[in-house]
Design a protein around this motif. Structure first.
Motif, PDB file in Angstrom:
ATOM      1  N   ARG A 154      -8.849  15.172   1.389  1.00  0.00           N
ATOM      2  CA  ARG A 154      -8.470  16.167   2.417  1.00  0.00           C
ATOM      3  C   ARG A 154      -8.550  15.563   3.811  1.00  0.00           C
ATOM      4  N   TRP A 155      -9.473  14.629   4.046  1.00  0.00           N
ATOM      5  CA  TRP A 155      -9.587  13.977   5.358  1.00  0.00           C
ATOM      6  C   TRP A 155      -8.524  12.898   5.545  1.00  0.00           C
ATOM      7  N   ILE A 156      -8.092  12.323   4.441  1.00  0.00           N
ATOM      8  CA  ILE A 156      -6.986  11.352   4.522  1.00  0.00           C
ATOM      9  C   ILE A 156      -5.747  12.047   5.070  1.00  0.00           C
ATOM     10  N   TRP A 157      -5.451  13.233   4.517  1.00  0.00           N
ATOM     11  CA  TRP A 157      -4.231  13.934   4.943  1.00  0.00           C
ATOM     12  C   TRP A 157      -4.382  14.505   6.344  1.00  0.00           C
ATOM     13  N   ARG A 158      -5.533  15.033   6.669  1.00  0.00           N
ATOM     14  CA  ARG A 158      -5.741  15.559   8.025  1.00  0.00           C
ATOM     15  C   ARG A 158      -5.675  14.442   9.063  1.00  0.00           C
ATOM     16  N   GLY A 159      -6.368  13.338   8.765  1.00  0.00           N
ATOM     17  CA  GLY A 159      -6.342  12.204   9.696  1.00  0.00           C
ATOM     18  C   GLY A 159      -4.951  11.625   9.845  1.00  0.00           C
ATOM     19  N   SER A 160      -4.257  11.485   8.730  1.00  0.00           N
ATOM     20  CA  SER A 160      -2.888  10.961   8.774  1.00  0.00           C
ATOM     21  C   SER A 160      -1.961  11.901   9.532  1.00  0.00           C
ATOM     22  N   MET A 208      -9.519   4.142  -4.448  1.00  0.00           N
ATOM     23  CA  MET A 208      -9.086   5.475  -4.838  1.00  0.00           C
ATOM     24  C   MET A 208      -7.578   5.595  -4.604  1.00  0.00           C
ATOM     25  N   GLU A 209      -6.887   6.030  -5.616  1.00  0.00           N
ATOM     26  CA  GLU A 209      -5.439   6.222  -5.522  1.00  0.00           C
ATOM     27  C   GLU A 209      -5.151   7.543  -4.795  1.00  0.00           C
ATOM     28  N   VAL A 210      -4.374   7.454  -3.741  1.00  0.00           N
ATOM     29  CA  VAL A 210      -3.992   8.632  -2.961  1.00  0.00           C
ATOM     30  C   VAL A 210      -2.759   9.251  -3.596  1.00  0.00           C
ATOM     31  N   LYS A 211      -2.715  10.592  -3.636  1.00  0.00           N
ATOM     32  CA  LYS A 211      -1.539  11.288  -4.153  1.00  0.00           C
ATOM     33  C   LYS A 211      -0.295  10.786  -3.419  1.00  0.00           C
ATOM     34  N   GLY A 212       0.750  10.542  -4.178  1.00  0.00           N
ATOM     35  CA  GLY A 212       2.024  10.180  -3.567  1.00  0.00           C
ATOM     36  C   GLY A 212       2.134   8.732  -3.117  1.00  0.00           C
ATOM     37  N   THR A 213       1.194   7.874  -3.544  1.00  0.00           N
ATOM     38  CA  THR A 213       1.212   6.487  -3.086  1.00  0.00           C
ATOM     39  C   THR A 213       2.548   5.805  -3.363  1.00  0.00           C
ATOM     40  N   THR A 214       3.079   5.977  -4.560  1.00  0.00           N
ATOM     41  CA  THR A 214       4.344   5.323  -4.906  1.00  0.00           C
ATOM     42  C   THR A 214       5.467   5.819  -4.005  1.00  0.00           C
TER      43      THR A 214
END
Length: 183
Positions: free
Chosen positions: A73-79, A1-7
């Protein structure tokens, strides 16, 4: 899954590592002029490297978590937690750590930008992302970017302070003091 803002995150990580390498090279400025590295020189270099590596980890963490197909949403919270809490800890404890190592707290510009502004940015990012507000990816990446700029400001200010220090020459006659040069 591509995460927003990967680049953008990968670009930031590359810039951060390049900056770390560049700042490490500047450690050789004083020795190249025939001076010993001072305690302040070594402390500031270690501090910049530590901050940059925490920032770099913050830049690659969302992309790494995205590989596990975790909900965004958990990617951003965890990060936010895994990057933000250590970064905030470094920011708010900097004056005490600096005083303990070199015997003096940071000068006012460092305190204002590196400590106060940096801490406010990190805290705002944490609050925004953990609240689950819209555009958490943008808030996280903005916080990360602004924190990187505060570290750059801190480094440039520290470099100016280092270049103003008297140079302790190392040589067969022992240590002598002479005025530092400005570049």
């Amino acid at each position: 899954m591509e995460v927003k803002g990967t680049t953008l995150l990968c670009t930031l990580a590359g810039l951060m590592i390049t900056f770390a390498g560049f700042s490490a090279l500047l450690l050789f400025v004083r020795p190249a002029a025939g001076a010993k590295l001072s305690l302040l020189d070594r402390y500031l270099a270690k501090t910049v490297m530590t901050y940059v590596f925490v920032l770099t980890a913050g830049a690659i963490l969302p992309v790494l978590l995205g590989l596990y197909e975790i909900q965004e949403r958990w990617i951003w919270r965890g990060s936010a937690l895994l990057f933000g809490l250590p970064m905030l800890s470094l920011q708010v404890t900097y004056p005490r750590r600096r005083r303990k190592v070199v015997g003096a707290g940071p000068p006012p510009p460092i305190r204002a930008v590196f400590v106060v502004l940096g801490s406010a940015v990190t805290l705002a990012m944490l609050g925004y992302v953990l609240a689950g507000l819209q555009n958490s990816a943008a808030a996280y990446i903005t916080g990360l970017t602004l924190d990187f700029f505060t570290v750059q400001f801190g480094f440039l200010t520290a470099l100016e302070i280092i270049l103003q220090q008297p140079i302790e020459e190392s040589g067969p006659q022992g240590s002598h003091q002479r005025a530092g040069s400005h570049s």
